[in-house]
Design a protein around this motif. Structure first.
Motif, PDB file in Angstrom:
ATOM      1  N   ALA A  99      44.197  30.201  46.358  1.00 40.02           N
ATOM      2  CA  ALA A  99      44.495  29.750  44.994  1.00 40.02           C
ATOM      3  C   ALA A  99      43.623  28.553  44.614  1.00 40.02           C
ATOM      4  O   ALA A  99      43.105  28.468  43.488  1.00 40.02           O
ATOM      5  CB  ALA A  99      45.969  29.397  44.872  1.00 40.02           C
ATOM      6  N   ALA A 100      43.460  27.627  45.555  1.00 43.76           N
ATOM      7  CA  ALA A 100      42.612  26.461  45.289  1.00 43.76           C
ATOM      8  C   ALA A 100      41.158  26.881  45.092  1.00 43.76           C
ATOM      9  O   ALA A 100      40.457  26.357  44.218  1.00 43.76           O
ATOM     10  CB  ALA A 100      42.729  25.467  46.438  1.00 43.76           C
ATOM     11  N   LEU A 101      40.706  27.834  45.903  1.00 39.17           N
ATOM     12  CA  LEU A 101      39.335  28.321  45.762  1.00 39.17           C
ATOM     13  C   LEU A 101      39.136  28.957  44.394  1.00 39.17           C
ATOM     14  O   LEU A 101      38.100  28.745  43.741  1.00 39.17           O
ATOM     15  CB  LEU A 101      39.031  29.327  46.871  1.00 39.17           C
ATOM     16  CG  LEU A 101      37.631  29.971  46.842  1.00 39.17           C
ATOM     17  CD1 LEU A 101      36.542  28.911  46.941  1.00 39.17           C
ATOM     18  CD2 LEU A 101      37.485  30.991  47.975  1.00 39.17           C
ATOM     19  N   ALA A 102      40.120  29.715  43.933  1.00 38.97           N
ATOM     20  CA  ALA A 102      40.027  30.338  42.613  1.00 38.97           C
ATOM     21  C   ALA A 102      39.895  29.284  41.521  1.00 38.97           C
ATOM     22  O   ALA A 102      39.083  29.419  40.592  1.00 38.97           O
ATOM     23  CB  ALA A 102      41.245  31.221  42.361  1.00 38.97           C
ATOM     24  N   ASP A 103      40.675  28.213  41.630  1.00 37.98           N
ATOM     25  CA  ASP A 103      40.609  27.146  40.614  1.00 37.98           C
ATOM     26  C   ASP A 103      39.237  26.493  40.593  1.00 37.98           C
ATOM     27  O   ASP A 103      38.682  26.204  39.515  1.00 37.98           O
ATOM     28  CB  ASP A 103      41.673  26.093  40.896  1.00 37.98           C
ATOM     29  CG  ASP A 103      43.095  26.593  40.636  1.00 37.98           C
ATOM     30  OD1 ASP A 103      43.241  27.626  39.950  1.00 37.98           O
ATOM     31  OD2 ASP A 103      44.047  25.963  41.146  1.00 37.98           O
ATOM     32  N   LEU A 104      38.659  26.256  41.771  1.00 39.25           N
ATOM     33  CA  LEU A 104      37.358  25.590  41.837  1.00 39.25           C
ATOM     34  C   LEU A 104      36.226  26.526  41.430  1.00 39.25           C
ATOM     35  O   LEU A 104      35.187  26.070  40.931  1.00 39.25           O
ATOM     36  CB  LEU A 104      37.128  25.029  43.241  1.00 39.25           C
ATOM     37  CG  LEU A 104      38.004  23.813  43.582  1.00 39.25           C
ATOM     38  CD1 LEU A 104      37.831  23.410  45.026  1.00 39.25           C
ATOM     39  CD2 LEU A 104      37.673  22.638  42.675  1.00 39.25           C
ATOM     40  N   LEU A 105      36.410  27.815  41.639  1.00 33.43           N
ATOM     41  CA  LEU A 105      35.440  28.789  41.115  1.00 33.43           C
ATOM     42  C   LEU A 105      35.469  28.783  39.590  1.00 33.43           C
ATOM     43  O   LEU A 105      34.432  28.807  38.922  1.00 33.43           O
ATOM     44  CB  LEU A 105      35.754  30.188  41.650  1.00 33.43           C
ATOM     45  CG  LEU A 105      35.316  30.506  43.075  1.00 33.43           C
ATOM     46  CD1 LEU A 105      35.963  31.795  43.553  1.00 33.43           C
ATOM     47  CD2 LEU A 105      33.797  30.614  43.171  1.00 33.43           C
ATOM     48  N   GLU A 106      36.679  28.744  39.052  1.00 34.13           N
ATOM     49  CA  GLU A 106      36.825  28.766  37.591  1.00 34.13           C
ATOM     50  C   GLU A 106      36.241  27.509  36.958  1.00 34.13           C
ATOM     51  O   GLU A 106      35.609  27.563  35.897  1.00 34.13           O
ATOM     52  CB  GLU A 106      38.298  28.903  37.226  1.00 34.13           C
ATOM     53  CG  GLU A 106      38.540  29.099  35.733  1.00 34.13           C
ATOM     54  CD  GLU A 106      39.985  29.415  35.420  1.00 34.13           C
ATOM     55  OE1 GLU A 106      40.277  29.795  34.269  1.00 34.13           O
ATOM     56  OE2 GLU A 106      40.837  29.291  36.324  1.00 34.13           O
ATOM     57  N   SER A 107      36.402  26.361  37.642  1.00 27.55           N
ATOM     58  CA  SER A 107      35.871  25.113  37.094  1.00 27.55           C
ATOM     59  C   SER A 107      34.365  25.011  37.258  1.00 27.55           C
ATOM     60  O   SER A 107      33.724  24.194  36.585  1.00 27.55           O
ATOM     61  CB  SER A 107      36.541  23.921  37.786  1.00 27.55           C
ATOM     62  OG  SER A 107      36.058  23.779  39.132  1.00 27.55           O
ATOM     63  N   ALA A 153      30.188  27.293  43.255  1.00 31.43           N
ATOM     64  CA  ALA A 153      29.322  28.209  42.509  1.00 31.43           C
ATOM     65  C   ALA A 153      29.559  29.667  42.856  1.00 31.43           C
ATOM     66  O   ALA A 153      29.253  30.556  42.055  1.00 31.43           O
ATOM     67  CB  ALA A 153      27.857  27.852  42.759  1.00 31.43           C
ATOM     68  N   GLY A 154      30.096  29.937  44.031  1.00 24.26           N
ATOM     69  CA  GLY A 154      30.331  31.324  44.416  1.00 24.26           C
ATOM     70  C   GLY A 154      31.072  31.390  45.731  1.00 24.26           C
ATOM     71  O   GLY A 154      31.028  30.462  46.539  1.00 24.26           O
ATOM     72  N   ALA A 155      31.771  32.485  45.932  1.00 26.65           N
ATOM     73  CA  ALA A 155      32.493  32.690  47.186  1.00 26.65           C
ATOM     74  C   ALA A 155      32.428  34.160  47.559  1.00 26.65           C
ATOM     75  O   ALA A 155      32.446  35.047  46.688  1.00 26.65           O
ATOM     76  CB  ALA A 155      33.943  32.246  47.070  1.00 26.65           C
ATOM     77  N   ALA A 156      32.353  34.418  48.860  1.00 23.42           N
ATOM     78  CA  ALA A 156      32.297  35.784  49.380  1.00 23.42           C
ATOM     79  C   ALA A 156      33.268  35.887  50.542  1.00 23.42           C
ATOM     80  O   ALA A 156      33.128  35.178  51.537  1.00 23.42           O
ATOM     81  CB  ALA A 156      30.880  36.136  49.835  1.00 23.42           C
ATOM     82  N   LEU A 157      34.264  36.758  50.424  1.00 27.84           N
ATOM     83  CA  LEU A 157      35.291  36.910  51.452  1.00 27.84           C
ATOM     84  C   LEU A 157      35.321  38.340  51.981  1.00 27.84           C
ATOM     85  O   LEU A 157      35.322  39.298  51.200  1.00 27.84           O
ATOM     86  CB  LEU A 157      36.679  36.564  50.891  1.00 27.84           C
ATOM     87  CG  LEU A 157      37.146  35.100  51.029  1.00 27.84           C
ATOM     88  CD1 LEU A 157      36.196  34.156  50.319  1.00 27.84           C
ATOM     89  CD2 LEU A 157      38.564  34.962  50.497  1.00 27.84           C
ATOM     90  N   PHE A 187      32.609  35.814  42.312  1.00 26.25           N
ATOM     91  CA  PHE A 187      33.293  36.135  43.562  1.00 26.25           C
ATOM     92  C   PHE A 187      32.949  37.551  43.987  1.00 26.25           C
ATOM     93  O   PHE A 187      32.934  38.475  43.169  1.00 26.25           O
ATOM     94  CB  PHE A 187      34.811  36.013  43.373  1.00 26.25           C
ATOM     95  CG  PHE A 187      35.606  36.462  44.564  1.00 26.25           C
ATOM     96  CD1 PHE A 187      35.583  35.740  45.751  1.00 26.25           C
ATOM     97  CD2 PHE A 187      36.358  37.634  44.512  1.00 26.25           C
ATOM     98  CE1 PHE A 187      36.310  36.168  46.844  1.00 26.25           C
ATOM     99  CE2 PHE A 187      37.091  38.062  45.599  1.00 26.25           C
ATOM    100  CZ  PHE A 187      37.067  37.323  46.777  1.00 26.25           C
ATOM    101  N   ILE A 188      32.624  37.723  45.288  1.00 26.64           N
ATOM    102  CA  ILE A 188      32.396  39.058  45.839  1.00 26.64           C
ATOM    103  C   ILE A 188      33.252  39.207  47.094  1.00 26.64           C
ATOM    104  O   ILE A 188      33.589  38.223  47.757  1.00 26.64           O
ATOM    105  CB  ILE A 188      30.910  39.329  46.164  1.00 26.64           C
ATOM    106  CG1 ILE A 188      30.394  38.369  47.239  1.00 26.64           C
ATOM    107  CG2 ILE A 188      30.059  39.236  44.909  1.00 26.64           C
ATOM    108  CD1 ILE A 188      28.962  38.669  47.666  1.00 26.64           C
ATOM    109  N   CYS A 189      33.618  40.431  47.410  1.00 25.77           N
ATOM    110  CA  CYS A 189      34.469  40.652  48.575  1.00 25.77           C
ATOM    111  C   CYS A 189      34.234  42.030  49.161  1.00 25.77           C
ATOM    112  O   CYS A 189      33.717  42.936  48.491  1.00 25.77           O
ATOM    113  CB  CYS A 189      35.942  40.485  48.207  1.00 25.77           C
ATOM    114  SG  CYS A 189      36.512  41.585  46.900  1.00 25.77           S
ATOM    115  N   THR A 190      34.615  42.161  50.414  1.00 27.26           N
ATOM    116  CA  THR A 190      34.568  43.443  51.122  1.00 27.26           C
ATOM    117  C   THR A 190      35.871  43.598  51.905  1.00 27.26           C
ATOM    118  O   THR A 190      36.534  42.611  52.225  1.00 27.26           O
ATOM    119  CB  THR A 190      33.359  43.501  52.086  1.00 27.26           C
ATOM    120  OG1 THR A 190      33.329  42.301  52.886  1.00 27.26           O
ATOM    121  CG2 THR A 190      32.050  43.612  51.324  1.00 27.26           C
ATOM    122  N   PRO A 191      36.267  44.836  52.213  1.00 23.80           N
ATOM    123  CA  PRO A 191      37.573  45.087  52.845  1.00 23.80           C
ATOM    124  C   PRO A 191      37.551  44.972  54.362  1.00 23.80           C
ATOM    125  O   PRO A 191      37.749  45.940  55.084  1.00 23.80           O
ATOM    126  CB  PRO A 191      37.897  46.509  52.382  1.00 23.80           C
ATOM    127  CG  PRO A 191      36.561  47.166  52.285  1.00 23.80           C
ATOM    128  CD  PRO A 191      35.619  46.101  51.805  1.00 23.80           C
TER     129      PRO A 191
END
Length: 531
Positions: A240-248, A252-256, A275-279
């Motif tokens: 949730a914190a990462l989402a807030d900082l991505l939005e602000s 600059a980007g996150a990949a999980l 944001f990018i992600c893989t399963p």
């Protein structure tokens, strides 16, 4: 002699069955069965080779009357009830290093995808938008990569990043200066990494020490414009914190590749353009799946045919003759190692295990392995008495074994000494009475102060000034917070000087209670412990 019989119950490389047969086992490959079907069948087998689909429950283990070993082709063993398997005398093995390269490469791929926004650009192009002006990437050349965790996978990522001309810094409590030089990284503390890194990638297991290591507070300390990659374990990042900082825009980007809850059907991160992600694809390459299948077959066959033990999660490498004598010493050694691991944080370049009196007559390797397993369990969820020495060597930790046959105060003694930034720190223990299964294990010394205590369950360690009224104040604090004290163990250097208190309690000590204890008059240091 009847050949051991093995069941492969999950899909894995067919060469695994060939290895079992070549090494003297009969093997059946029957995949996709329900739990009820496996329950009926499992009683025929001495070994069970699995991946993640088969769930080895107490019911399955009760029905597995012949089972001697379970082998997991991969790292995670959440699908095996290890304590119950141990109680049934079943060895549980995994293959913790078979997919290291694959996972490291996936982290690098995610980093590059973040830098150039490849998934988003691909989606727009295939939609016929030709969004060339929408994407402005960054180069990784010359950028600083921060590794959180510099073990097996982290060191591979470091080597790949150096090939991309990146500067690599690393935070890892077990990374020694010598090992840092060897793998070409700069060792830093966590705050230093957060402040300097242009990219951060995580390579640590999920433990009490690492859970939410990138918390809201930690993420707030990162460099503006940082990009974050996690191909290790879900739960290391506050999503949730990462989402807030991505939005602000601060991040600059996150990949999980991993999430706190999997399968991840929903997340505050889903749908964000940066944001990018893989399963959970970190181990999903043909090569990695072949490697772990071959390794688990080799390990299981060696155990079933020859009695050899490799990468066992619930059994040390012991011969049948040594086991009865060594078992209580190993229980003592693991608790001493755990005590040091919980109290002596930071850089630990050297560890010595000294055996005195009767203990000096025994094989020191399993005892040392038990010390290392206890010491490093706070930082690794796959460590055990077999692979702990390997993990220590990988991190450049110098391990010494000392035998001393002189007669001391105690007939038998195990002493563990670690070199820390503040100097050598030593704990010691002995065996009293009926020491079967570690029941007679006692702490006799902690950091130069004599004290007799059992190391078991939840405890509270306090360093304090030796002064009248202190015990009453601590007892009152515990009572006010509804905490029942089991034992009260005291030691001191001299009257009126530094003293230690070890409380055994009936429930874990919360952070709030620990903080209140720190404010009690005379207290110098407080640390909740768990054994």
């Amino acid at each position: 002699m009847t050949k051991p019989k093995v069941l492969i119950s999950d899909k894995m490389d067919p060469n695994a069955a060939r290895i079992f047969e070549e090494r003297g086992c009969d093997v059946d490959v029957i995949t996709g069965e329900t739990a009820e079907e496996l329950l009926v069948r499992i009683g025929e087998y001495d070994g069970l080779a699995i991946r993640s689909s088969t769930k080895v429950t107490p019911e399955i283990l009760d029905a597995a009357t012949r089972l001697k070993v379970i082998g997991r082709a991969g790292i995670g063993v959440d699908n095996v009830d290890i304590p119950y398997a141990s109680g049934k005398g079943v060895v549980v093995m995994n293959t913790p290093f078979g997919n290291s390269i694959t996972t490291a490469e996936h982290a690098i791929a995610m980093m590059m995808a973040l830098a150039r926004q490849i998934p988003q650009a691909n989606a727009g192009t295939q939609a016929g938008e030709w969004p060339k002006s929408s994407f402005m990437g960054v180069e990784v050349t010359g950028k600083t990569l921060g590794l959180i965790g510099a073990g097996n996978i982290g060191s591979i990522v470091a080597a790949r990043a150096q090939g991309l001309k990146m500067k690599v810094i690393a935070f890892d409590p077990f990374l020694t200066p010598e090992r840092a030089i060897e793998i070409g990284v700069e060792k830093v503390d966590l705050d230093g990494l957060l402040e300097r890194a242009d990219f951060i990638t995580l390579h640590t297991p999920l433990t009490d020490e690492t859970r939410n290591i990138l918390s809201r507070e930690s993420l707030g300390k990162t460099k503006a414009g940082v990009r974050i990659v996690n191909c290790a374990r879900g739960g290391l990042i506050d999503e949730a914190a990462l989402a807030d900082l991505l939005e602000s825009g601060h991040v600059a980007g996150a990949a999980l590749d991993v999430f706190q809850t999997e399968p991840a059907k929903e997340s505050p991160l889903f749908g964000m353009p940066n944001f990018i992600c893989t399963p959970h694809l970190g181990a999903s390459t043909t090569e990695a799946q072949v490697n772990v299948a071959l390794q688990v077959a080799e390990q299981m066959a060696d155990y079933l045919v020859n009695g050899g033990v490799t990468n066992a999660l619930n059994m040390p490498s012991l011969s049948a003759e040594e086991a009865p004598k060594l078992k209580p010493y190993m229980a003592l050694a693991e608790r001493l190692g755990s005590l040091v691991g919980q109290l002596a944080h930071g850089n630990l370049p050297k560890i010595s295990v000294e055996l005195e009196g009767d203990a000096a007559e025994l094989n020191p390797k399993p005892i040392t392995g038990a010390v290392l397993a206890g010491l490093m369990r706070r930082y690794s969820d796959t460590v055990n008495m077999v692979n702990a020495p390997y993990l220590a060597k990988e991190r450049g930790i110098e391990v010494r074994e000392i035998r001393n046959t002189r007669e001391g105060i105690y007939q038998t003694l195990v002493r563990v000494t670690v070199a820390t930034d503040a100097g050598d720190r030593s704990v010691a223990g002995t065996l009293f009475g009926n020491a079967k299964d570690g029941g007679g294990a006692r702490l006799t010394e902690i950091f130069g102060i004599g004290i007799e205590a059992e190391l078991d369950g939840d405890m509270l360690y306090i360093v304090n000034d030796d002064a009248p009224g202190f015990i009453g104040r601590i007892g009152t604090l515990m009572g006010e917070n509804g905490i029942n004290i089991g034992t009260f163990n005291l030691g001191r250097r001299q009257a009126g000087g530094e003293a230690v208190l070890l409380l055994s309690v009936d429930q874990p000590i919360s952070q709030e209670v620990a903080e209140r204890a720190e404010k009690v008059e005379g207290v110098r240091f407080v640390k909740p412990l768990a054994f």
